[in-house]
Design a protein around this motif. Structure first.
Motif, PDB file in Angstrom:
ATOM      1  N   SER B 107       0.864  -1.174   0.000  1.00 45.89           N
ATOM      2  CA  SER B 107       0.000   0.000   0.000  1.00 45.89           C
ATOM      3  C   SER B 107       0.898   1.220   0.000  1.00 45.89           C
ATOM      4  O   SER B 107       1.962   1.198   0.628  1.00 45.89           O
ATOM      5  CB  SER B 107      -0.887   0.022   1.251  1.00 45.89           C
ATOM      6  N   LYS B 108       0.464   2.273  -0.674  1.00 43.89           N
ATOM      7  CA  LYS B 108       1.242   3.509  -0.674  1.00 43.89           C
ATOM      8  C   LYS B 108       1.377   4.043   0.748  1.00 43.89           C
ATOM      9  O   LYS B 108       2.358   4.693   1.095  1.00 43.89           O
ATOM     10  CB  LYS B 108       0.532   4.556  -1.554  1.00 43.89           C
ATOM     11  N   ASN B 174      -8.072  -1.793  -3.865  1.00 42.55           N
ATOM     12  CA  ASN B 174      -7.920  -0.338  -3.802  1.00 42.55           C
ATOM     13  C   ASN B 174      -7.100   0.095  -2.598  1.00 42.55           C
ATOM     14  O   ASN B 174      -7.053   1.270  -2.285  1.00 42.55           O
ATOM     15  CB  ASN B 174      -9.290   0.322  -3.717  1.00 42.55           C
ATOM     16  N   SER B 175      -6.525  -0.884  -1.898  1.00 39.46           N
ATOM     17  CA  SER B 175      -5.735  -0.554  -0.712  1.00 39.46           C
ATOM     18  C   SER B 175      -6.562   0.274   0.275  1.00 39.46           C
ATOM     19  O   SER B 175      -6.090   1.271   0.812  1.00 39.46           O
ATOM     20  CB  SER B 175      -4.494   0.231  -1.161  1.00 39.46           C
ATOM     21  N   VAL B 206     -12.798   8.233  10.304  1.00 43.15           N
ATOM     22  CA  VAL B 206     -12.921   8.219   8.839  1.00 43.15           C
ATOM     23  C   VAL B 206     -12.072   9.348   8.242  1.00 43.15           C
ATOM     24  O   VAL B 206     -11.391   9.158   7.230  1.00 43.15           O
ATOM     25  CB  VAL B 206     -14.400   8.329   8.402  1.00 43.15           C
ATOM     26  N   ARG B 207     -12.070  10.517   8.884  1.00 41.25           N
ATOM     27  CA  ARG B 207     -11.279  11.640   8.351  1.00 41.25           C
ATOM     28  C   ARG B 207      -9.793  11.341   8.414  1.00 41.25           C
ATOM     29  O   ARG B 207      -9.042  11.682   7.488  1.00 41.25           O
ATOM     30  CB  ARG B 207     -11.619  12.922   9.117  1.00 41.25           C
ATOM     31  N   MET B 209      -8.511   8.340   8.284  1.00 41.78           N
ATOM     32  CA  MET B 209      -8.316   7.314   7.243  1.00 41.78           C
ATOM     33  C   MET B 209      -8.149   7.986   5.877  1.00 41.78           C
ATOM     34  O   MET B 209      -7.235   7.643   5.110  1.00 41.78           O
ATOM     35  CB  MET B 209      -9.520   6.371   7.228  1.00 41.78           C
ATOM     36  N   ASP B 210      -9.011   8.958   5.573  1.00 43.88           N
ATOM     37  CA  ASP B 210      -8.928   9.662   4.285  1.00 43.88           C
ATOM     38  C   ASP B 210      -7.626  10.454   4.185  1.00 43.88           C
ATOM     39  O   ASP B 210      -6.978  10.474   3.142  1.00 43.88           O
ATOM     40  CB  ASP B 210     -10.120  10.609   4.113  1.00 43.88           C
ATOM     41  N   GLY B 213      -4.530   8.612   3.061  1.00 43.10           N
ATOM     42  CA  GLY B 213      -4.416   8.298   1.631  1.00 43.10           C
ATOM     43  C   GLY B 213      -4.780   6.872   1.251  1.00 43.10           C
ATOM     44  O   GLY B 213      -4.373   6.392   0.189  1.00 43.10           O
ATOM     45  N   PHE B 214      -5.528   6.191   2.113  1.00 43.78           N
ATOM     46  CA  PHE B 214      -6.005   4.853   1.735  1.00 43.78           C
ATOM     47  C   PHE B 214      -6.998   4.973   0.579  1.00 43.78           C
ATOM     48  O   PHE B 214      -7.595   6.038   0.368  1.00 43.78           O
ATOM     49  CB  PHE B 214      -6.712   4.189   2.930  1.00 43.78           C
ATOM     50  N   GLY B 215      -7.191   3.883  -0.148  1.00 40.66           N
ATOM     51  CA  GLY B 215      -8.160   3.884  -1.242  1.00 40.66           C
ATOM     52  C   GLY B 215      -9.580   3.777  -0.701  1.00 40.66           C
ATOM     53  O   GLY B 215      -9.807   3.826   0.506  1.00 40.66           O
ATOM     54  N   ASN B 216     -10.531   3.645  -1.615  1.00 37.87           N
ATOM     55  CA  ASN B 216     -11.950   3.611  -1.243  1.00 37.87           C
ATOM     56  C   ASN B 216     -12.524   2.214  -1.455  1.00 37.87           C
ATOM     57  O   ASN B 216     -12.192   1.550  -2.428  1.00 37.87           O
ATOM     58  CB  ASN B 216     -12.717   4.617  -2.096  1.00 37.87           C
TER      59      ASN B 216
END
Lengths: 231, 253
Positions: B107-108, B174-175, B206-207, B209-210, B213-216
């Motif tokens: 994962s990035k 989507n990681s 959730v914020r 997590m976003d 840079g994780f995917g969706n």
């Protein structure tokens, strides 16, 4: 505070910019589009009821609410479509970026083929929608426009008599079936309405709905091309 | 059972800046009762004896509860076996002559440290953002004194089984970290001790997590399939629902 930063910090903006918020928009607009498909198909199937029924239905669509009805529907559907497409493209770009190095030996445990090509099935359907609107709604072909003004039933028959049109239609509808088989079930999960108890019925409903839409839509060009319906 | 002769294709990378590559190792005469990590120990001993640098990989408890081991085996985090971490995967699951691909959790968001080790502290930052209860909730007997619906207690317990290994992120196309975040949020949100801060917690986690840079999530359930603790994707549905409600309440309050 500039107007821009005010917008960025507003609740709708924040919702749109969050991962889950954007997916919820995809799910809600998905419901609109799925609902449209069901209605559009049922209307289209009137073609088998006969010329009179189909032309009356076309006339009703054009004249309901003094002719405003069709434009209200078009604006509503177009807005939903634009939101659906914009959100999914942005999500897909973010998803690709989140894994910068791929596995040398990738594997898939359970994800369906349909779920893995949503962006491609979706893009093809989008291209089809553009073509379909120019073909039957705007009627760029003067020949079809002439027939369509008098008799929408005959216009559909004439349109599908072109093998290339029918072929593109079949491909697009098949990819639509694939798109729906994952998409309809995903609506429930994204809106938080799926659990291990309802997972199987939702998956079955999703596939059955996709199959219903596919069989319904392809029945028209197949009837015209293969069985000579309307000729 | 006869011992196994295997070929390993292992990701080697000196540090974050280095360009990694797959290298091939022979793993001869591996006993079937060895765990996967013990097999790597044997291979490493031979590499060291030959004067080479051993394959670096994360491991700790080796009994499936710490969440430290993190190998992607033949493309599947923790290997093909369901419901186990890679330390509990045994070599009897393989056949002599097999070629096994071993790669890090990709994962990035998880920078590679060395070989098969990645930095998963992004998950810790998500927990730090909201995966806690602000007040003292007492000791074990106080928990037993609180009436909690059986269904909720069980759902919270199942979510709390998450060991934070990040296999869900590594398996997701989507990681996405949704299974991890949803389990950590659900575990507290279900319980009366955690419920008062449900809205604040859901939004904050959730914020974060976003932000990382994780995917969706695209609802493919790869995460659920590879999770060594078999955490249910029901938790993701719950997180989606809770987030929608929390966002609405925040917007109108």
């Amino acid at each position: 505070m500039s107007a821009l930063s005010c917008c960025i910090h507003s609740a709708p903006c924040r919702f749109w910019n969050s991962s889950i918020g954007k997916k919820i928009i995809v799910a809600l607009t998905g419901i609109v589009l799925v609902g449209f498909l069901a209605g559009h198909l049922i209307g289209n199937l009137l073609i088998f009821q006969g010329e009179h029924a189909f032309n009356d239905y076309a006339h009703f669509l054009q004249t309901m609410l003094h002719g405003y009805g069709v434009w209200i529907a078009r604006i509503f559907l177009l807005t939903s479509l634009v939101l659906h497409v914009t959100a999914t493209i942005q999500l897909t770009i973010a998803n690709r970026a989140a894994r910068n190095i791929e596995y040398q030996r990738p594997a898939t445990v359970t994800a369906s083929a349909s779920s893995r090509m949503m962006i491609w099935s979706g893009s093809t359907i989008l291209a089809f929608i553009v073509f379909h609107i120019f073909h039957y709604t705007v009627r760029v072909s003067p020949e079809l426009a002439e027939i369509g003004a008098e008799n929408p039933h005959a216009m559909v028959i004439a349109g599908f008599s072109n093998i290339l049109v029918s072929l593109f239609y079949l491909i697009a509808m098949t990819l639509l079936c694939s798109h729906l088989s994952h998409g309809v079930g995903s609506i429930f999960q994204t809106l938080g309405l799926r659990s291990h108890k309802t997972a199987l019925p939702i998956d079955l409903f999703s596939r059955a709905f996709a199959l219903f839409i596919w069989l319904g839509f392809i029945s028209i060009p197949i009837a015209i091309m293969v069985f000579g319906f309307g000729k | 059972m006869a011992n196994l002769n295997l070929t390993l294709k292992v990701w080697r990378q000196l540090n974050a800046q280095d360009h990694g590559r797959i290298e091939t190792y022979d793993a001869k005469d591996i006993p079937t009762e060895a765990s996967f990590l013990e097999m790597l120990d044997i291979v490493n001993e031979r590499i060291v004896e030959d004067g080479g640098e051993p394959i670096h990989f994360d491991h700790d408890c080796r009994e499936g509860i710490c969440g430290m081991c993190s190998l992607t085996i033949d493309g599947v985090p923790h290997g093909q076996d369901r419901g186990v971490t890679v330390c509990q995967l045994h070599m009897r699951k393989f056949k002599s002559g097999d070629t096994i691909w071993i790669e890090p959790f990709r994962s990035k968001v998880f920078p590679l440290l060395r070989d098969l080790m990645v930095d998963r502290s992004a998950l810790d930052r998500i927990v730090a953002a909201g995966g806690y209860i602000d007040i003292r909730t007492g000791a074990a007997q106080d928990a037993n004194a609180l009436p909690i619906e059986k269904d909720k207690a069980e759902a919270a317990f199942e979510a709390a089984a998450c060991i934070g290994c990040a296999a869900c992120v590594a398996a997701c196309k989507n990681s996405s970290a949704m299974l991890f975040v949803s389990a950590k949020a659900a575990h507290l949100n279900y319980l009366p001790q955690g419920a008062p801060e449900k809205q604040k917690r859901t939004l904050a986690m959730v914020r974060q997590m976003d932000e990382e840079g994780f995917g969706n999530c695209t609802n493919q359930y790869e995460c659920e399939a590879v999770c060594p603790k078999e955490i249910s994707a029901d938790n993701i549905a719950k997180l989606n629902r809770d987030y929608a409600i929390a966002s609405f309440k925040e917007a109108v309050s």
